[in-house]
Design a protein around this motif. Structure first.
Motif, PDB file in Angstrom:
ATOM      1  N   GLU A 104       0.848  -1.196   0.000  1.00  0.00           N
ATOM      2  CA  GLU A 104       0.000   0.000   0.000  1.00  0.00           C
ATOM      3  C   GLU A 104       0.884   1.247   0.000  1.00  0.00           C
ATOM      4  O   GLU A 104       1.988   1.246   0.547  1.00  0.00           O
ATOM      5  CB  GLU A 104      -0.892   0.005   1.247  1.00  0.00           C
ATOM      6  N   ASN A 105       0.395   2.309  -0.621  1.00  0.00           N
ATOM      7  CA  ASN A 105       1.196   3.524  -0.752  1.00  0.00           C
ATOM      8  C   ASN A 105       1.560   4.150   0.596  1.00  0.00           C
ATOM      9  O   ASN A 105       2.616   4.769   0.725  1.00  0.00           O
ATOM     10  CB  ASN A 105       0.465   4.550  -1.624  1.00  0.00           C
ATOM     11  N   ASN A 106       0.701   4.005   1.587  1.00  0.00           N
ATOM     12  CA  ASN A 106       1.045   4.584   2.893  1.00  0.00           C
ATOM     13  C   ASN A 106       2.249   3.872   3.509  1.00  0.00           C
ATOM     14  O   ASN A 106       3.076   4.486   4.194  1.00  0.00           O
ATOM     15  CB  ASN A 106      -0.154   4.554   3.837  1.00  0.00           C
ATOM     16  N   LEU A 107       2.397   2.557   3.243  1.00  0.00           N
ATOM     17  CA  LEU A 107       3.580   1.836   3.704  1.00  0.00           C
ATOM     18  C   LEU A 107       4.794   2.210   2.872  1.00  0.00           C
ATOM     19  O   LEU A 107       5.910   2.309   3.379  1.00  0.00           O
ATOM     20  CB  LEU A 107       3.337   0.328   3.641  1.00  0.00           C
ATOM     21  N   GLU A 115       5.483   5.000   1.581  1.00  0.00           N
ATOM     22  CA  GLU A 115       5.996   6.301   2.013  1.00  0.00           C
ATOM     23  C   GLU A 115       6.976   6.137   3.178  1.00  0.00           C
ATOM     24  O   GLU A 115       8.000   6.812   3.247  1.00  0.00           O
ATOM     25  CB  GLU A 115       4.823   7.199   2.424  1.00  0.00           C
ATOM     26  N   ASN A 116       6.671   5.179   4.057  1.00  0.00           N
ATOM     27  CA  ASN A 116       7.540   4.953   5.212  1.00  0.00           C
ATOM     28  C   ASN A 116       8.823   4.213   4.849  1.00  0.00           C
ATOM     29  O   ASN A 116       9.817   4.291   5.565  1.00  0.00           O
ATOM     30  CB  ASN A 116       6.793   4.155   6.285  1.00  0.00           C
ATOM     31  N   ARG A 133       5.813   3.426  -8.095  1.00  0.00           N
ATOM     32  CA  ARG A 133       4.377   3.655  -7.870  1.00  0.00           C
ATOM     33  C   ARG A 133       3.569   3.009  -8.992  1.00  0.00           C
ATOM     34  O   ARG A 133       3.911   3.135 -10.177  1.00  0.00           O
ATOM     35  CB  ARG A 133       4.091   5.154  -7.807  1.00  0.00           C
ATOM     36  N   ARG A 142      -3.286   3.500  -5.111  1.00  0.00           N
ATOM     37  CA  ARG A 142      -3.323   2.641  -3.927  1.00  0.00           C
ATOM     38  C   ARG A 142      -2.046   1.830  -3.725  1.00  0.00           C
ATOM     39  O   ARG A 142      -1.587   1.665  -2.604  1.00  0.00           O
ATOM     40  CB  ARG A 142      -4.513   1.679  -4.015  1.00  0.00           C
TER      41      ARG A 142
END
Length: 555
Positions: free
Chosen positions: A15-18, A20-21, A30, A34
């Protein structure tokens, strides 16, 4: 070399939120709003890397879905009627496949120019137009036309289709009229956007025990290819049909996969439609449907393993609230301990006398679906009859399904002795809004025995429609014509017809905001149904494709 093509990395979908980290520690590509691809460096493969990391981050692996008749689908009457004049003009068809033989006459206009607007070849580095594509090379219509005038066209546009599957499907859907060969595709004036997929990397194959010589593609490359086609269509403000002639038997068969969900969402967007092959698993004996009644303790699955299938995987799916333990017995009687489900686990068991190894992941909650998954991965598997015992640990009746890999990932000599031909629709065909197409023999109106059958494991009605899929004529790799049989060919034929429907509705102004889901329902309403059977059914869906019938249903 871009990490997406570097065999020193395994590709994971996150997932994109992961992402980013993790972007400071890993190379990230990318995919869409999502998902991203995380390129994780590997020196040697630890098979229990799947276990330390969840199942769903390893991209599902997809295989190809294929191996004359326009009259059977009601196309010719429509195209010969001047009041319709439908040939696909102004519509795009996108193919995510093995590439295209762009020099073939089937993809040329009468003046010799190309109807292919662009090719994104994921396999060629440092060539073509450098745009914002993350890897590979892009070739636009100007470059393709310039190459067509050159004595050595591959020196300018080196993209080829070594396999022929993508070329054949593109021709069946949208091949130009060739009167001398009595050939034309269903939508001979559409324009094409083509993605040539990079095959799965060695590490991604190995984690699911897929041999190196098998033609197969990772979900991550398919998703990013679809995103490219969508972008081209948006830039040109054109309606688009996405044709997916690939399938996989991985997953719960309930439409939870990233690819299935994404295509379902695209199908509700105006002027965008998706056509998917149902798969050719109907007669391969690769599905087992099990029931353990509450008074029984276990069910024994008998699996015949062929001599050539030394490494492979299989999956057992159990929906909540059921709960299964598992035990494996080799052909010579060796056995594992009983393995209970856990949140994340991976057990390696070595069979001493057969020199076989099995990796057991008994996952109580698979994160993408929320259901229990027992993943079994075999190395150096002994040929003969293996027995998999599954134990019901609850006081309710347990219903579960097991699947072997699809397509040519294994041979036909590995199968369940007590198999079930139903619930064999491959992903991404287990969807609500995309058009899932099965294949019949248009010469005798009989279903092709290999065509996968429904419904989905959660009861979603698939396939939607049956289309001609027996020896459909299409372009080969030698500037001539051959034929293809299977649900991939049937899906390509249907994709061409969907382009005609988009032309009539969007370009001719009858329903300018029509979506793929709308087209799905229109095709269902116009289908030919025999009085001798009930519909929908697990073999034919809602009936045989009929474009003329669809238009009659509007009256």
């Amino acid at each position: 070399m871009h990490k997406a093509l570097d065999e020193g990395y395994i590709d994971l979908m996150i997932e994109n939120n992961l992402a980013e980290n993790l972007k400071h520690d890993y190379d990230i590509t990318r995919i869409n709003d999502r998902y991203s691809i995380l390129h994780s460096p590997q020196e040697t493969l630890d098979m229990c890397y799947l276990g330390a990391k969840p199942y769903h981050v390893f991209p599902t692996i997809y295989s190809l879905c294929s191996e004359i008749s326009l009259e059977s689908s009601g196309v010719s009457p429509i195209q010969s009627n001047p009041n319709f004049d439908l040939f696909g003009q102004g519509v795009l068809i996108g193919f995510i496949d093995t590439g295209i033989h762009y020099q073939h006459p089937a993809f040329l206009n009468p003046d010799g120019s190309s109807r292919i607007l662009s090719i994104w070849d994921q396999t060629i580095e440092n060539g073509g137009i450098r745009s914002d594509i993350p890897f590979g090379s892009e070739y636009d219509n100007d470059m393709i036309n310039l190459a067509l005038t050159d004595p050595n066209p591959l020196s300018l546009v080196p993209s080829t289709d070594e396999i022929g599957h993508g070329t054949m499907l593109a021709g069946i859907a949208a091949g130009s009229l060739d009167e001398s060969q009595n050939f034309r595709g269903a939508a001979p004036k559409t324009e094409l956007v083509v993605v040539k997929l990079a095959q799965a990397k060695a590490f991604n194959r190995a984690v699911f025990r897929i041999p190196d010589n098998v033609i197969c593609y990772p979900e991550s490359n398919i998703l990013i290819g679809i995103e490219y086609i969508k972008k081209v269509a948006n830039q040109l403000k054109r309606p688009v049909v996405l044709c997916v002639g690939l399938g996989s038997s991985q997953g719960s068969h309930e439409g939870h996969s990233a690819l299935t969900s994404y295509l379902d969402n695209l199908s509700v967007i105006p002027r965008t439609s998706v056509c998917v092959a149902a798969g050719n698993e109907g007669n391969k004996r690769r599905h087992y449907n099990g029931v353990i009644f509450n008074e029984e303790s276990y069910k024994e699955i008998e699996l015949r393993v062929g001599d050539l299938d030394r490494q492979f995987s299989m999956e057992i799916w159990q929906n909540s609230p059921g709960r299964l333990d598992v035990k494996i017995l080799s052909p010579n009687g060796e056995q594992t301990a009983v393995v209970p489900p856990q949140l994340r686990s991976c057990i390696e068991h070595n069979f001493i006398f057969s020199n076989s190894t099995v990796y057991i992941n008994n996952i109580i909650v698979e994160e993408e679906s929320g259901e229990q998954l027992i993943l079994l991965r075999f190395s150096n598997a002994m040929s003969g009859i293996w027995k998999i015992q599954v134990f019901n640990t609850t006081n309710i009746t347990s219903h579960f399904n097991a699947w072997l890999p699809s397509g040519n990932i294994i041979t036909n000599n590995t199968f369940f002795l007590d198999s079930d031909p139903y619930t064999t629709i491959t992903s991404p065909g287990n969807s609500n809004n995309s058009v899932t197409v099965t294949a019949y023999n248009q010469l005798n109106n009989g279903m092709l025995i290999a065509s996968s059958r429904g419904f989905s494991a959660n009861g979603t009605i698939n396939p939607d429609i049956a289309a001609p899929g027996f020896m459909l004529k299409g372009p080969n790799l030698k500037d001539g014509y051959g034929s293809a049989t299977g649900t991939g060919a049937a899906a390509a034929h249907t994709a061409g017809i969907m382009a005609l429907i988009l032309e009539w509705n969007v370009l001719k102004g009858h329903y300018t905001t029509i979506s793929g889901r709308d087209i799905n329902r229109l095709l269902i309403r116009g289908a030919v149904r025999d009085a001798s059977m009930d519909y929908p059914n697990r073999t034919w869906g809602y009936g045989r494709l009929d474009l003329m019938g669809m238009f009659r249903s509007l009256v």
